[in-house]
Write a protein that holds these residues in place. Structure first.
Motif, PDB file in Angstrom:
ATOM      1  N   VAL A 170       4.284 -27.769   7.702  1.00 57.63           N
ATOM      2  CA  VAL A 170       4.196 -27.131   9.241  1.00 57.63           C
ATOM      3  C   VAL A 170       3.183 -25.963   9.180  1.00 57.63           C
ATOM      4  O   VAL A 170       2.270 -25.758   9.573  1.00 57.63           O
ATOM      5  N   TRP A 171       3.449 -24.930   8.227  1.00 57.84           N
ATOM      6  CA  TRP A 171       2.849 -23.657   7.979  1.00 57.84           C
ATOM      7  C   TRP A 171       1.294 -23.975   7.566  1.00 57.84           C
ATOM      8  O   TRP A 171       0.286 -23.463   7.997  1.00 57.84           O
ATOM      9  N   GLN A 172       1.057 -24.812   6.637  1.00 62.12           N
ATOM     10  CA  GLN A 172      -0.032 -25.377   6.159  1.00 62.12           C
ATOM     11  C   GLN A 172      -1.182 -26.028   7.269  1.00 62.12           C
ATOM     12  O   GLN A 172      -2.026 -25.562   7.405  1.00 62.12           O
ATOM     13  N   ASN A 173      -0.201 -26.857   8.204  1.00 56.99           N
ATOM     14  CA  ASN A 173      -1.229 -27.392   9.212  1.00 56.99           C
ATOM     15  C   ASN A 173      -1.502 -26.441  10.303  1.00 56.99           C
ATOM     16  O   ASN A 173      -2.711 -26.465  10.766  1.00 56.99           O
ATOM     17  N   LEU A 174      -0.800 -25.679  10.713  1.00 55.24           N
ATOM     18  CA  LEU A 174      -0.864 -24.607  11.633  1.00 55.24           C
ATOM     19  C   LEU A 174      -1.917 -23.447  11.215  1.00 55.24           C
ATOM     20  O   LEU A 174      -3.058 -23.053  12.046  1.00 55.24           O
ATOM     21  N   LEU A 175      -1.848 -22.942  10.141  1.00 54.15           N
ATOM     22  CA  LEU A 175      -2.653 -21.856   9.507  1.00 54.15           C
ATOM     23  C   LEU A 175      -4.048 -22.517   9.382  1.00 54.15           C
ATOM     24  O   LEU A 175      -5.173 -21.707   9.547  1.00 54.15           O
ATOM     25  N   SER A 176      -4.245 -23.785   8.890  1.00 54.91           N
ATOM     26  CA  SER A 176      -5.287 -24.523   8.398  1.00 54.91           C
ATOM     27  C   SER A 176      -6.011 -24.737   9.703  1.00 54.91           C
ATOM     28  O   SER A 176      -7.421 -24.488   9.966  1.00 54.91           O
ATOM     29  N   ASN A 177      -5.412 -25.252  10.605  1.00 54.56           N
ATOM     30  CA  ASN A 177      -6.069 -25.300  12.089  1.00 54.56           C
ATOM     31  C   ASN A 177      -6.608 -23.974  12.637  1.00 54.56           C
ATOM     32  O   ASN A 177      -7.653 -24.039  13.113  1.00 54.56           O
ATOM     33  N   ALA A 178      -5.858 -22.842  12.555  1.00 56.42           N
ATOM     34  CA  ALA A 178      -6.409 -21.658  13.191  1.00 56.42           C
ATOM     35  C   ALA A 178      -7.459 -21.240  12.271  1.00 56.42           C
ATOM     36  O   ALA A 178      -8.438 -20.565  13.055  1.00 56.42           O
ATOM     37  N   ILE A 179      -7.563 -21.426  11.145  1.00 61.77           N
ATOM     38  CA  ILE A 179      -8.832 -21.179  10.233  1.00 61.77           C
ATOM     39  C   ILE A 179      -9.882 -21.989  10.715  1.00 61.77           C
ATOM     40  O   ILE A 179     -11.159 -21.466  10.774  1.00 61.77           O
ATOM     41  N   GLU A 220     -15.366 -12.203  15.383  1.00 60.18           N
ATOM     42  CA  GLU A 220     -14.559 -11.382  15.083  1.00 60.18           C
ATOM     43  C   GLU A 220     -12.882 -12.089  15.064  1.00 60.18           C
ATOM     44  O   GLU A 220     -11.930 -11.866  15.845  1.00 60.18           O
ATOM     45  N   PRO A 221     -12.650 -13.126  14.164  1.00 57.96           N
ATOM     46  CA  PRO A 221     -11.431 -14.134  14.057  1.00 57.96           C
ATOM     47  C   PRO A 221     -10.302 -13.101  13.907  1.00 57.96           C
ATOM     48  O   PRO A 221     -10.176 -12.317  13.066  1.00 57.96           O
ATOM     49  N   VAL A 222      -9.133 -13.362  14.652  1.00 58.09           N
ATOM     50  CA  VAL A 222      -7.953 -12.688  14.681  1.00 58.09           C
ATOM     51  C   VAL A 222      -6.813 -13.768  14.481  1.00 58.09           C
ATOM     52  O   VAL A 222      -6.723 -14.762  15.352  1.00 58.09           O
ATOM     53  N   ILE A 223      -6.098 -13.979  13.527  1.00 57.42           N
ATOM     54  CA  ILE A 223      -4.801 -14.851  13.508  1.00 57.42           C
ATOM     55  C   ILE A 223      -3.563 -14.087  13.458  1.00 57.42           C
ATOM     56  O   ILE A 223      -3.414 -13.512  12.558  1.00 57.42           O
ATOM     57  N   GLU A 224      -2.537 -14.436  14.315  1.00 56.05           N
ATOM     58  CA  GLU A 224      -1.291 -13.830  14.355  1.00 56.05           C
ATOM     59  C   GLU A 224      -0.314 -14.712  13.930  1.00 56.05           C
ATOM     60  O   GLU A 224      -0.041 -16.018  14.613  1.00 56.05           O
ATOM     61  N   ILE A 225       0.666 -14.308  13.387  1.00 55.91           N
ATOM     62  CA  ILE A 225       1.943 -15.144  13.051  1.00 55.91           C
ATOM     63  C   ILE A 225       3.005 -14.159  13.184  1.00 55.91           C
ATOM     64  O   ILE A 225       3.373 -13.080  13.165  1.00 55.91           O
ATOM     65  N   GLY A 226       3.916 -14.831  14.274  1.00 51.97           N
ATOM     66  CA  GLY A 226       4.917 -13.884  15.263  1.00 51.97           C
ATOM     67  C   GLY A 226       6.090 -14.846  15.339  1.00 51.97           C
ATOM     68  O   GLY A 226       6.310 -16.000  15.090  1.00 51.97           O
ATOM     69  N   VAL A 270       1.683 -19.208  15.832  1.00 48.90           N
ATOM     70  CA  VAL A 270       0.705 -19.030  15.351  1.00 48.90           C
ATOM     71  C   VAL A 270      -0.392 -19.034  16.168  1.00 48.90           C
ATOM     72  O   VAL A 270      -0.526 -19.994  17.192  1.00 48.90           O
ATOM     73  N   LYS A 271      -0.941 -17.970  16.594  1.00 46.13           N
ATOM     74  CA  LYS A 271      -1.883 -17.520  17.450  1.00 46.13           C
ATOM     75  C   LYS A 271      -3.249 -17.150  17.115  1.00 46.13           C
ATOM     76  O   LYS A 271      -3.322 -16.410  16.102  1.00 46.13           O
TER      77      LYS A 271
END
Length: 745
Positions: free
Chosen positions: A637-646, A654-660, A672-673
């Protein structure tokens, strides 16, 4: 109403109430009416407005039908003989000497035959075909209407254009037979009645029955002098003849006084019958007296029938859509209950669905002395008191509802704010167990066309004296519970009592069959995906060998073709690998363990470093809790969501990725925002489907299976997934993990 209008002191209101309005014994003075004995074909009663017709042709009373009026009806006797009871027929325009052609209609009742002939109007249309262009334009417009209100507005405009009245309105009845004006078209001669309500007593039951039987009624002049229906002396003591079907039928003096008080000299109404029931009226008013030609009235009746059909279709379509939506909600609730022995806890885990099932603002589940409250509710003690009252007074009812709870139970005054309306289902015959839904008080101002407290007393018809708008403030009342609300609640009760409580074993068997079918389907998907991997690898391998062996013999076009084959085969192979992973995800066993989500998310992020090498991403990570999950599945789950955000912040300066993280009473919520390219929110429902992509493959690589895997994993954990986004402004993906027994909360 004109200020000098008063009630006629000679009007015998009680006599008017005693005499049924369908047997007035007279007609309006615009033609003639013959009552015929069909066994002898002799005229047994007659009303003739124009004395010149009697002078020219003799008195029809007692004469054979084929000889009256110079034999004008002789050719129609065969048609009249074929008429079935309670049917009518238009006999055409029959010429009566110097009086000109009269529109002639026949109506067959059980005991007699009515033949009425309506005098012509100068300049009237020669036939209904002359009015067809207007009818066709109406049909074209009403087909495009998106709501019942718009349909009524179109009809009121077209009827007024045809009939040339000062004001035409559409009047809808509520369940208590009060009426509300929902559409209006007018000039400035008469005042607006739009949105005004009129009390039930304005159109009493016997009048409504006539509207349903005779769909068009014209009163051309409220000051007309009725023409009496004469009969021979031998029939003097027989009951009065029923003139319900007659177009020329005279009306009650009370209604004529009502029209004068309203300030209208002429009126016409067209009944709107929806599925056999009186839905409302198209009501036309004119300041001065006005006769409407027969063919124009027929065209207006046709418009009324079309409007009735369109209203029925629109309301039925809306009802079906609403029932489908409610059934989907019920399926979600049943799915939760089916896998949980404690149905109360299962219902409470999805408060949004439980409230949406009946369109309520709050709900309470009371079972074995335990009270679970959801949304906006009274206090627990007030709810338990309400349950006690329901048990005492309505315990034998499967479902109870009211939008006026304080009126039914005085103690409800104390909590009318959140609960002026209640809908309750009893779910046990042994215990005080209920599911209750609450609707809040809706304080509203109702505008009446006159004081509704003016009611007819002891069934005496009295014409209302004032039509000035009268405002009433309604309190301690909620929005009414509709049939779909009550049916949804009752179906839930049936599910709880008959399925969850009484048929647990049958539900278990059904679940087992469903699981078996799913496993078979997943096994098939696995087999197909597994068998497809080798052919795609062969295509890639042999294509690369071909490119190497051919070497310089290939021109640029041939090399491009070969490269396309290799690239497509690789993409297909990746797609098959992802599909295989998706299939395996459903077949693998869920192995729960206590996992530190912060450590897991950070580990996944660090292993994705190479995906954003050379880019500077600002990471914002909240402190995440420990949860009880399957570690391998949540890693995916984390791999898919973080990979998509990247991936989708690739073109962001200026990319910003937030895990809340957030926590509720029942679950942990993670998100994941990012501030990347985002997506069109209209297509949010497609995101978590297999092979669903909102971006072209040339822009962002991928197969469209990653988010489907995320949803399947979270679903298997009993959680929820959803997304929010906006094009060019980024996206946020949420998932929840419910609390499990033994989890570190």
């Amino acid at each position: 109403m004109p200020p000098d209008t008063v009630l006629d002191p000679t009007l015998d209101l009680s006599a008017c109430a005693r005499e049924p309005i369908h047997t007035p014994g007279a007609i309006q003075p615009y033609g003639l009416l013959l009552v015929v004995d069909p066994s002898r074909w002799v005229v047994i009663e007659r009303a003739v407005a124009d004395p010149a017709l009697v002078e020219a042709f003799g008195d029809p009373l007692g004469q054979p039908l084929d000889q009256v009026l110079g034999g004008a009806l002789a050719h129609a006797q065969a048609t009249l003989a074929a008429l079935a009871p309670d049917t009518s027929a238009f006999l055409g325009a029959l010429k009566l000497g110097e009086a000109g052609p009269h529109h002639t209609l026949a109506h067959r009742s059980t005991h007699c035959l009515l033949v009425e002939m309506e005098a012509p109007i100068a300049g009237e249309p020669g036939s209904l075909e002359d009015l067809y262009p207007a009818i066709r334009q109406f049909m074209a417009e009403i087909e495009k209407a998106t709501s019942v209100a718009e349909q009524c507005a179109i009809a009121s405009e077209h009827v007024r254009t045809l009939a040339q009245f000062d004001r035409t309105l559409v009047y809808q009845f509520d369940k208590e037979w009060n009426g509300v004006v929902v559409a209006e078209d007018r000039n400035e001669i008469l005042p607006s009645y739009m949105d005004l309500r009129f009390p039930e007593s304005d159109i009493p039951a016997q009048a409504r029955a006539l509207y349903q039987r005779n769909r068009v009624r014209l009163i051309a002049d409220c000051d007309y002098v009725p023409v009496p229906l004469l009969r021979d002396g031998a029939r003097a003591d027989e009951p009065p003849t029923d003139l319900s079907a007659s177009v020329l039928r005279s009306v009650s003096p009370v209604h004529l006084q009502y029209m004068r008080n309203m300030g209208t000299g002429a009126s016409m109404s067209v009944s709107l019958i929806r599925e056999g029931q009186l839905w409302g009226l198209i009501s036309c008013h004119n300041r001065a007296a006005r006769r409407v030609p027969y063919h124009v009235r027929t065209a207006c009746e046709f418009i009324g029938q079309i409007l009735s059909l369109q209203i029925a279709l629109k309301e039925r379509a809306l009802a079906v859509e609403e029932r489908i939506a409610r059934r989907a909600i019920q399926v979600r609730l049943l799915a939760r209950m089916a896998g949980d022995e404690d149905f109360m806890a299962a219902l409470g885990r999805d408060p949004e669905s439980l409230l949406a099932l009946t369109g309520a603002g709050g709900a309470a589940i009371v079972h074995r002395g335990v009270c679970v409250m959801l949304g906006d509710c009274p206090s627990q003690s007030q709810i338990l008191d309400l349950v006690h009252w329901l048990t005492l007074h309505h315990g034998d009812q499967d479902v109870f509802w009211t939008e006026k709870l304080p009126a039914a139970w005085q103690e409800a005054d104390a909590f009318c704010g959140p609960a002026s309306g209640v809908l309750a289902i009893s779910i046990s015959q042994l215990h005080d167990s209920f599911v209750l839904w609450f609707r809040p008080e809706v304080v509203r101002t109702v505008r009446w066309g006159g004081d509704p407290r003016h009611k007819a007393q002891a069934q005496v018809l009295t014409p209302r004296m004032s039509f000035e708008a009268w405002k009433q403030t309604v309190r301690q009342q909620s929005l009414p519970w509709q049939e779909v609300d009550r049916d949804s609640a009752l179906e839930l009760r049936t599910a709880i009592v008959d399925i969850v409580l009484r048929k647990a074993e049958e539900m278990a068997e059904l679940n087992e069959q469903l699981l078996r079918s799913n496993k078979e389907l997943e096994a098939f998907s696995y087999s197909v995906s597994h068998d497809l991997r080798a052919p795609f690898r062969h295509i890639v391998g042999y294509s690369e060998l071909l490119g190497a062996s051919a070497g310089e013999r290939l021109d640029d076009t041939e090399r491009r073709f070969l490269a396309t084959i290799v690239e497509s085969a690789k993409s297909a192979g990746t797609l098959v690998d992802d599909l295989l992973s998706f299939s395996q995800m459903g077949r693998s066993t869920l192995g729960l363990a206590s996992v530190d989500m912060g450590v897991l998310a950070e580990d996944v992020r660090s292993k994705l470093d190479m995906e954003y090498a050379g880019r500077s991403i600002q990471w914002r990570m909240a402190k995440l809790p420990r949860v009880e999950v399957d570690p391998a599945m949540l890693r995916l789950v984390w791999q898919n969501l973080l990979s998509n955000a990247i991936k989708f912040t690739r073109h962001t300066p200026e990319p910003v990725i937030e895990i809340g993280h957030a926590r509720t009473e029942h679950e942990d919520i993670f998100h994941v925002k990012d501030n990347g390219c985002g997506f069109d929110p209209r297509y949010v429902d497609k995101l978590f489907g297999v092979f669903q992509r909102l971006h072209h493959a040339d822009e962002y690589e991928g197969t469209g299976i990653g988010l489907a895997n995320v949803r399947r994993i979270i679903d298997r954990h009993g959680g929820r997934t959803w997304a929010e986004g906006e094009l060019g402004k980024g996206a946020t993906f949420h998932f929840t993990v419910p609390f499990f027994s033994g989890a570190d909360t």
